[in-house]
Scaffold this motif. Sequence first.
Motif, PDB file in Angstrom:
ATOM      1  N   VAL A 184      -6.320  -4.284   3.267  1.00  0.00           N
ATOM      2  CA  VAL A 184      -6.392  -4.261   1.975  1.00  0.00           C
ATOM      3  C   VAL A 184      -7.052  -2.816   1.770  1.00  0.00           C
ATOM      4  CG1 VAL A 184      -6.545  -6.573   1.142  1.00  0.00           C
ATOM      5  CG2 VAL A 184      -8.606  -5.293   1.574  1.00  0.00           C
ATOM      6  N   SER A 185      -7.685  -2.180   2.782  1.00  0.00           N
ATOM      7  CA  SER A 185      -8.185  -0.842   2.628  1.00  0.00           C
ATOM      8  C   SER A 185      -7.253   0.142   2.556  1.00  0.00           C
ATOM      9  CB  SER A 185      -8.902  -0.402   3.946  1.00  0.00           C
ATOM     10  OG  SER A 185     -10.124  -1.510   4.156  1.00  0.00           O
ATOM     11  N   ALA A 186      -5.880  -0.134   3.041  1.00  0.00           N
ATOM     12  CA  ALA A 186      -4.849   0.951   2.804  1.00  0.00           C
ATOM     13  C   ALA A 186      -4.448   0.843   1.356  1.00  0.00           C
ATOM     14  CB  ALA A 186      -3.781   0.338   3.652  1.00  0.00           C
ATOM     15  N   GLU A 187      -4.732  -0.091   0.458  1.00  0.00           N
ATOM     16  CA  GLU A 187      -4.442   0.049  -0.843  1.00  0.00           C
ATOM     17  C   GLU A 187      -5.300   1.019  -2.012  1.00  0.00           C
ATOM     18  OE1 GLU A 187      -4.712  -4.064  -2.259  1.00  0.00           O
ATOM     19  OE2 GLU A 187      -2.964  -4.728  -1.015  1.00  0.00           O
ATOM     20  N   ILE A 188      -6.294   1.259  -1.189  1.00  0.00           N
ATOM     21  CA  ILE A 188      -7.439   1.710  -2.150  1.00  0.00           C
ATOM     22  C   ILE A 188      -7.242   3.457  -2.357  1.00  0.00           C
ATOM     23  CG2 ILE A 188      -9.928   2.499  -2.048  1.00  0.00           C
ATOM     24  CD1 ILE A 188     -10.437  -0.114  -0.839  1.00  0.00           C
ATOM     25  N   TRP A 189      -7.307   3.882  -3.561  1.00  0.00           N
ATOM     26  CA  TRP A 189      -7.165   5.213  -3.783  1.00  0.00           C
ATOM     27  C   TRP A 189      -8.599   5.953  -4.137  1.00  0.00           C
ATOM     28  CZ3 TRP A 189      -3.495   8.609  -3.543  1.00  0.00           C
ATOM     29  CH2 TRP A 189      -3.485   9.707  -4.439  1.00  0.00           C
ATOM     30  N   SER A 190      -9.455   5.038  -4.931  1.00  0.00           N
ATOM     31  CA  SER A 190     -10.701   5.375  -5.146  1.00  0.00           C
ATOM     32  C   SER A 190     -11.765   4.232  -5.145  1.00  0.00           C
ATOM     33  CB  SER A 190     -10.885   6.394  -6.571  1.00  0.00           C
ATOM     34  OG  SER A 190     -10.440   5.400  -7.552  1.00  0.00           O
ATOM     35  N   TRP A 191     -13.202   4.409  -5.106  1.00  0.00           N
ATOM     36  CA  TRP A 191     -13.773   3.214  -5.065  1.00  0.00           C
ATOM     37  C   TRP A 191     -15.228   3.511  -5.834  1.00  0.00           C
ATOM     38  CZ3 TRP A 191     -12.417   5.700  -0.769  1.00  0.00           C
ATOM     39  CH2 TRP A 191     -13.411   6.425   0.017  1.00  0.00           C
ATOM     40  N   GLY A 192     -16.292   2.585  -5.839  1.00  0.00           N
ATOM     41  CA  GLY A 192     -17.460   2.839  -6.372  1.00  0.00           C
ATOM     42  C   GLY A 192     -17.356   2.728  -7.997  1.00  0.00           C
ATOM     43  N   HIS A 193     -16.357   1.673  -8.423  1.00  0.00           N
ATOM     44  CA  HIS A 193     -16.169   1.653 -10.063  1.00  0.00           C
ATOM     45  C   HIS A 193     -16.819   0.262 -10.291  1.00  0.00           C
ATOM     46  CE1 HIS A 193     -13.261   4.933 -10.146  1.00  0.00           C
ATOM     47  NE2 HIS A 193     -12.675   4.581  -9.247  1.00  0.00           N
ATOM     48  N   ARG A 194     -17.159  -0.137 -11.448  1.00  0.00           N
ATOM     49  CA  ARG A 194     -17.728  -1.175 -11.947  1.00  0.00           C
ATOM     50  C   ARG A 194     -16.572  -1.915 -12.789  1.00  0.00           C
ATOM     51  NH1 ARG A 194     -20.538  -2.982 -16.612  1.00  0.00           N
ATOM     52  NH2 ARG A 194     -22.488  -4.314 -16.122  1.00  0.00           N
ATOM     53  N   ASN A 195     -16.164  -1.314 -13.913  1.00  0.00           N
ATOM     54  CA  ASN A 195     -15.306  -2.231 -14.436  1.00  0.00           C
ATOM     55  C   ASN A 195     -14.195  -1.290 -15.275  1.00  0.00           C
ATOM     56  OD1 ASN A 195     -14.150  -4.356 -15.841  1.00  0.00           O
ATOM     57  ND2 ASN A 195     -15.701  -4.855 -17.309  1.00  0.00           N
ATOM     58  N   PRO A 196     -13.175  -0.802 -14.726  1.00  0.00           N
ATOM     59  CA  PRO A 196     -12.453   0.211 -15.175  1.00  0.00           C
ATOM     60  C   PRO A 196     -11.578  -0.554 -16.144  1.00  0.00           C
ATOM     61  CG  PRO A 196     -12.097   0.119 -13.132  1.00  0.00           C
ATOM     62  CD  PRO A 196     -13.204  -0.982 -13.281  1.00  0.00           C
ATOM     63  N   LEU A 197     -11.773  -0.413 -17.569  1.00  0.00           N
ATOM     64  CA  LEU A 197     -10.654  -0.948 -18.394  1.00  0.00           C
ATOM     65  C   LEU A 197      -9.660  -0.141 -18.988  1.00  0.00           C
ATOM     66  CD1 LEU A 197     -13.118  -3.581 -20.022  1.00  0.00           C
ATOM     67  CD2 LEU A 197     -11.110  -4.203 -18.762  1.00  0.00           C
ATOM     68  N   GLY A 198      -9.751   1.168 -18.792  1.00  0.00           N
ATOM     69  CA  GLY A 198      -8.688   2.029 -19.257  1.00  0.00           C
ATOM     70  C   GLY A 198      -8.046   2.876 -18.019  1.00  0.00           C
ATOM     71  N   LEU A 199      -6.986   3.066 -18.003  1.00  0.00           N
ATOM     72  CA  LEU A 199      -6.132   3.587 -16.840  1.00  0.00           C
ATOM     73  C   LEU A 199      -4.954   4.498 -17.563  1.00  0.00           C
ATOM     74  CD1 LEU A 199      -6.861   4.044 -13.701  1.00  0.00           C
ATOM     75  CD2 LEU A 199      -5.125   2.298 -13.460  1.00  0.00           C
ATOM     76  N   GLU A 200      -4.992   5.994 -17.252  1.00  0.00           N
ATOM     77  CA  GLU A 200      -3.802   6.762 -17.968  1.00  0.00           C
ATOM     78  C   GLU A 200      -3.671   8.087 -17.330  1.00  0.00           C
ATOM     79  OE1 GLU A 200      -1.095   6.974 -21.514  1.00  0.00           O
ATOM     80  OE2 GLU A 200      -2.099   5.262 -20.415  1.00  0.00           O
ATOM     81  N   PRO A 225       0.899  -1.118  -0.083  1.00  0.00           N
ATOM     82  CA  PRO A 225      -0.079  -0.199  -0.209  1.00  0.00           C
ATOM     83  C   PRO A 225       0.763   1.277   0.005  1.00  0.00           C
ATOM     84  CG  PRO A 225      -0.823  -1.632   1.655  1.00  0.00           C
ATOM     85  CD  PRO A 225       0.480  -2.157   1.005  1.00  0.00           C
ATOM     86  N   ALA A 226       0.611   2.247  -0.736  1.00  0.00           N
ATOM     87  CA  ALA A 226       1.246   3.410  -0.893  1.00  0.00           C
ATOM     88  C   ALA A 226       1.100   4.215   0.172  1.00  0.00           C
ATOM     89  CB  ALA A 226       1.017   4.178  -2.091  1.00  0.00           C
ATOM     90  N   PRO A 227       2.157   4.773   0.858  1.00  0.00           N
ATOM     91  CA  PRO A 227       2.116   5.642   2.052  1.00  0.00           C
ATOM     92  C   PRO A 227       1.007   7.037   1.653  1.00  0.00           C
ATOM     93  CG  PRO A 227       4.024   5.119   1.889  1.00  0.00           C
ATOM     94  CD  PRO A 227       3.606   4.408   0.674  1.00  0.00           C
ATOM     95  N   GLY A 228       0.237   7.226   2.361  1.00  0.00           N
ATOM     96  CA  GLY A 228      -0.671   8.588   2.263  1.00  0.00           C
ATOM     97  C   GLY A 228      -1.897   8.264   1.229  1.00  0.00           C
ATOM     98  N   ASN A 229      -2.227   6.852   1.024  1.00  0.00           N
ATOM     99  CA  ASN A 229      -3.489   6.691   0.529  1.00  0.00           C
ATOM    100  C   ASN A 229      -4.399   7.075   1.383  1.00  0.00           C
ATOM    101  OD1 ASN A 229      -2.612   5.373  -1.769  1.00  0.00           O
ATOM    102  ND2 ASN A 229      -2.720   3.395  -1.134  1.00  0.00           N
ATOM    103  N   PRO A 230      -5.869   7.249   0.908  1.00  0.00           N
ATOM    104  CA  PRO A 230      -6.903   7.691   1.695  1.00  0.00           C
ATOM    105  C   PRO A 230      -7.308   7.207   2.729  1.00  0.00           C
ATOM    106  CG  PRO A 230      -7.332   8.031  -0.499  1.00  0.00           C
ATOM    107  CD  PRO A 230      -6.150   7.236  -0.679  1.00  0.00           C
ATOM    108  N   LEU A 231      -7.191   5.672   2.736  1.00  0.00           N
ATOM    109  CA  LEU A 231      -7.806   4.867   3.820  1.00  0.00           C
ATOM    110  C   LEU A 231      -6.457   4.104   4.562  1.00  0.00           C
ATOM    111  CD1 LEU A 231     -10.797   3.261   2.021  1.00  0.00           C
ATOM    112  CD2 LEU A 231     -10.643   5.080   3.591  1.00  0.00           C
ATOM    113  N   ALA A 232      -5.269   4.728   4.748  1.00  0.00           N
ATOM    114  CA  ALA A 232      -4.047   4.182   4.967  1.00  0.00           C
ATOM    115  C   ALA A 232      -4.301   3.736   6.537  1.00  0.00           C
ATOM    116  CB  ALA A 232      -2.784   5.211   4.834  1.00  0.00           C
ATOM    117  N   ASP A 233      -4.951   4.650   7.261  1.00  0.00           N
ATOM    118  CA  ASP A 233      -5.059   4.352   8.736  1.00  0.00           C
ATOM    119  C   ASP A 233      -5.897   3.070   9.137  1.00  0.00           C
ATOM    120  OD1 ASP A 233      -3.420   6.613   9.168  1.00  0.00           O
ATOM    121  OD2 ASP A 233      -5.366   7.830   9.600  1.00  0.00           O
ATOM    122  N   GLU A 234      -6.689   2.570   8.230  1.00  0.00           N
ATOM    123  CA  GLU A 234      -7.477   1.601   8.428  1.00  0.00           C
ATOM    124  C   GLU A 234      -6.863   0.092   8.138  1.00  0.00           C
ATOM    125  OE1 GLU A 234     -11.286   1.711   6.296  1.00  0.00           O
ATOM    126  OE2 GLU A 234     -11.526   3.646   6.721  1.00  0.00           O
ATOM    127  N   GLY A 235      -5.462   0.161   7.593  1.00  0.00           N
ATOM    128  CA  GLY A 235      -4.845  -1.137   7.512  1.00  0.00           C
ATOM    129  C   GLY A 235      -5.235  -1.923   6.296  1.00  0.00           C
TER     130      GLY A 235
END
Length: 383
Positions: free
Chosen positions: A222-238, A210-220
């Motif tokens: 896999v939550s600490a990995e999350i940058w954003s959520w509420g996605h369905r099937n994001p097949l492009g990232l740039e 998990p990258a330091p400074g992620n939004p949910l880092a304090d929760e530890g």
Amino acid sequence: MKPVAVALAGLLAAVTTACSGDTARSGALGPATAEDDDAWPFEVVEVDRLDDPWAMAFLPDSDDLLITERTGTLHLRDGETGERVEVSGTPEVVVAGQGGLGDVLPGPSYADDGLVYLSWVEEGDGGTGAAVGRARLVTGADGAALEDLEVIWRQTPKTGGDGHFSHRLAFSPDGDHLFVSSGDRQQGQPAQDTGNTLGSIVRLTLDGDPAPGNPLADEGGVSAEIWSWGHRNPLGLEHAPDGTLWSSEMGPEGGDELNLVEAGANYGWPEASNGSDYGGGEIPDHAEGDGYAAPAASWTPSISPGSLMVYRGDLFEDWTGDAFLGALSGEALVRVDLDGSTATKAEVFDLGQRIRAVEEGPDGAIWLLEDAGAGRLLRLTPA
């Protein structure tokens, strides 16, 4: 063996040759549907054909191209000769539905260590899920290979079914972080649960932590990995040249999205969508004040965006900084004008084939991969 550099000389015995000669296809794929243009703004040249291509990436300072096939094969294509070698040492993948070998990217330090990053679908406790790994790409007289492959991230949890893995990869502009898109696995509600990584975009260190400074880092966890959520099937990232992160995302029936991805934002799925559920079930549209990040652009009927590229070159000088989406059901290349956080739909070029991947070449040409069934590798240059 040494990290692969520019050409693949000496590998002729292991080569699968490309198509015999480049085949000009200018205008042969159907008319552009740009509102104010009755001709193609580009020439289309077919340079190769593959069975079931999924992603591609050029090696740094090189015309050599890595291409994945969903069925598990990784190709290395010589930019000068068009010859291809099959890269050994790829992971064992689950090939079912949308699952298989996925994305590929040379690492930020590729010039020094030859590391490439890949995503794929694997089996484990509870079903299947996406995985991300890295390995050294090496070449020699015996061929090309991935060495010392290690898994650095796994989609959590594994589930049944064979859809919505997403597993697109993007490195931050500074090369310090790896972003991975993680689909909802057709489960819906887990995308609103930050206790798992389904339906999210995660931000990791290059080692997969998990990258330091992620939004949910304090929760530890896999939550600490999350940058954003509420996605369905994001097949492009740039990332765009200004550093903003964008994602193209498949909606249900309608409501395909282009999203400006921001830390800690909830994009609403399955509580909000500009599309409808399959079978006619209604989903509330995105609305101001609903607490969810609305898409910067959306499409109804669906175009099924399978990839995303933000153009940085100057070969197409009017398109620098624009986003290009490969449309699957839409069978098109879609251009969107980006201006900071604003996205404006600009043009749809009806190609008549499912476009699986879009990439920018070293010289600014635009490269396309058609989906299984056609499987052509196309190079677009100004008409």
